[in-house]
Design an enzyme around this catalytic site. Structure first.
Site, mmCIF file in Angstrom:
data_model
loop_
_atom_site.group_PDB
_atom_site.id
_atom_site.type_symbol
_atom_site.label_atom_id
_atom_site.label_comp_id
_atom_site.label_asym_id
_atom_site.label_seq_id
_atom_site.Cartn_x
_atom_site.Cartn_y
_atom_site.Cartn_z
ATOM 1 C CE LYS A 9 12.263 40.396 37.167
ATOM 2 N NZ LYS A 9 11.218 39.385 36.940
ATOM 3 C CE1 TYR A 49 14.299 36.382 33.721
ATOM 4 C CE2 TYR A 49 14.258 38.371 32.403
ATOM 5 C CZ TYR A 49 14.113 37.734 33.625
ATOM 6 O OH TYR A 49 13.783 38.456 34.741
ATOM 7 N NE ARG A 85 15.198 31.461 43.581
ATOM 8 C CZ ARG A 85 14.631 31.813 42.424
ATOM 9 N NH1 ARG A 85 15.166 32.771 41.691
ATOM 10 N NH2 ARG A 85 13.547 31.205 42.001
ATOM 11 C CB THR A 91 7.855 33.280 40.252
ATOM 12 O OG1 THR A 91 9.091 32.647 40.553
ATOM 13 C CG2 THR A 91 7.898 33.912 38.876
ATOM 14 C CG ASN A 112 8.307 39.143 39.286
ATOM 15 O OD1 ASN A 112 9.174 39.788 38.704
ATOM 16 N ND2 ASN A 112 8.178 37.843 39.144
ATOM 17 C CG HIS A 115 16.765 38.058 37.987
ATOM 18 N ND1 HIS A 115 16.215 36.878 37.548
ATOM 19 C CD2 HIS A 115 18.093 37.822 38.157
ATOM 20 C CE1 HIS A 115 17.188 35.967 37.431
ATOM 21 N NE2 HIS A 115 18.335 36.520 37.794
ATOM 22 C CD GLU A 126 21.038 34.933 36.438
ATOM 23 O OE1 GLU A 126 21.046 35.492 37.566
ATOM 24 O OE2 GLU A 126 20.220 34.053 36.135
HETATM 25 P P1 IDP Z 1 12.006 34.085 39.125
HETATM 26 O O1 IDP Z 1 12.131 35.486 38.599
HETATM 27 O O2 IDP Z 1 11.207 34.048 40.407
HETATM 28 O O3 IDP Z 1 13.318 33.340 39.232
HETATM 29 P P2 IDP Z 1 11.348 32.563 36.694
HETATM 30 O O4 IDP Z 1 10.518 31.330 36.656
HETATM 31 O O5 IDP Z 1 12.817 32.432 36.406
HETATM 32 O O6 IDP Z 1 11.081 33.278 38.098
HETATM 33 O O7 IDP Z 1 10.701 33.567 35.633
HETATM 34 C C1 IDP Z 1 11.396 34.707 35.223
HETATM 35 C C2 IDP Z 1 10.427 35.868 35.127
HETATM 36 O O8 IDP Z 1 9.520 35.628 34.057
HETATM 37 C C3 IDP Z 1 9.545 36.069 36.347
HETATM 38 O O9 IDP Z 1 10.166 36.793 37.392
HETATM 39 C C4 IDP Z 1 8.379 36.827 35.755
HETATM 40 O O10 IDP Z 1 8.702 38.212 35.593
HETATM 41 C C5 IDP Z 1 8.253 36.172 34.384
HETATM 42 N N1 IDP Z 1 7.287 35.058 34.375
HETATM 43 C C6 IDP Z 1 7.443 33.844 34.937
HETATM 44 N N2 IDP Z 1 6.370 33.055 34.721
HETATM 45 C C7 IDP Z 1 5.521 33.808 33.977
HETATM 46 C C8 IDP Z 1 4.223 33.550 33.414
HETATM 47 O O11 IDP Z 1 3.645 32.461 33.539
HETATM 48 N N3 IDP Z 1 3.664 34.583 32.711
HETATM 49 C C9 IDP Z 1 4.279 35.782 32.538
HETATM 50 N N4 IDP Z 1 5.504 36.055 33.061
HETATM 51 C C10 IDP Z 1 6.115 35.091 33.756
#
Ligand code: IDP
Length: 147
Positions: A9, A49, A85, A91, A112, A115, A126
């Site tokens: 990212k 997303y 993963r 996450t 984080n 992705h 994707e």
């Molecule tokens: P992942 O990236 O671990 O698969 P997802 O639930 O698909 O997690 O969420 C996508 C991205 O959205 C996360 O990597 C993070 O950057 C962001 N995200 C997820 N949950 C939250 C939240 O509660 N607040 C702010 N950003 C979030």
């Protein structure tokens, strides 16, 4: 053989972590199929997303992913969706264990760093959102029988 879509990212690109993040997947034995530095468009980010559309953090997430270049990649390996993963980590940074990319390098949840697709079907979708078929390379590594 399974394929997945991995994307450093904008925070990972800005912090100069692309090389170290790629090394984690090379170290694990996965095979790189494609990789490029790209500026994601708003349309690409929204498609990527789409499952989060309507959630309170959706607009912030799209804004974040389009805030600078990302390093988009396709990797392959047996069970790579699940295994990658594990390499990436949870996450939420408060749940990401040391030894994972997020556990070792990320300090705030939206930022984080990386992705990784959460399923084989989402990986296909994707990959198609970021790569043309001709960009995905097929080649044989001499070490593959040892991994
Ligand atoms: P992942 O990236 O671990 O698969 P997802 O639930 O698909 O997690 O969420 C996508 C991205 O959205 C996360 O990597 C993070 O950057 C962001 N995200 C997820 N949950 C939250 C939240 O509660 N607040 C702010 N950003 C979030």
């Amino acid at each position: 053989m399974e394929r997945t879509f991995l994307m450093v990212k904008p925070d990972g690109v800005q912090r100069g972590l692309v090389g170290r993040i790629i090394s984690r997947f090379e170290d694990k034995g996965f095979q790189l199929v494609a990789g490029k530095l790209v500026q994601a468009t708003e349309d690409q980010a929204k498609k990527h997303y789409a499952e989060h559309e309507g959630k309170p953090f959706f607009d912030e997430l799209v804004g974040f992913i389009t805030s600078g270049p990302v390093f988009a990649m396709v990797w392959e390996g047996d069970d790579i969706v699940a295994l990658s993963r594990l390499v990436i980590g949870k996450t939420k940074v408060t749940e990401a264990l040391p030894g994972t990319i997020r556990g070792d390098f990320a300090a705030h949840t939206p930022f984080n760093l990386i992705h990784g697709s959460d399923g084989v079907e989402s990986a296909e979708r994707e990959i198609a959102n970021f790569f043309a078929q001709h960009e995905l390379l097929n080649y044989t590594r001499s070490v593959s029988s040892w991994i």
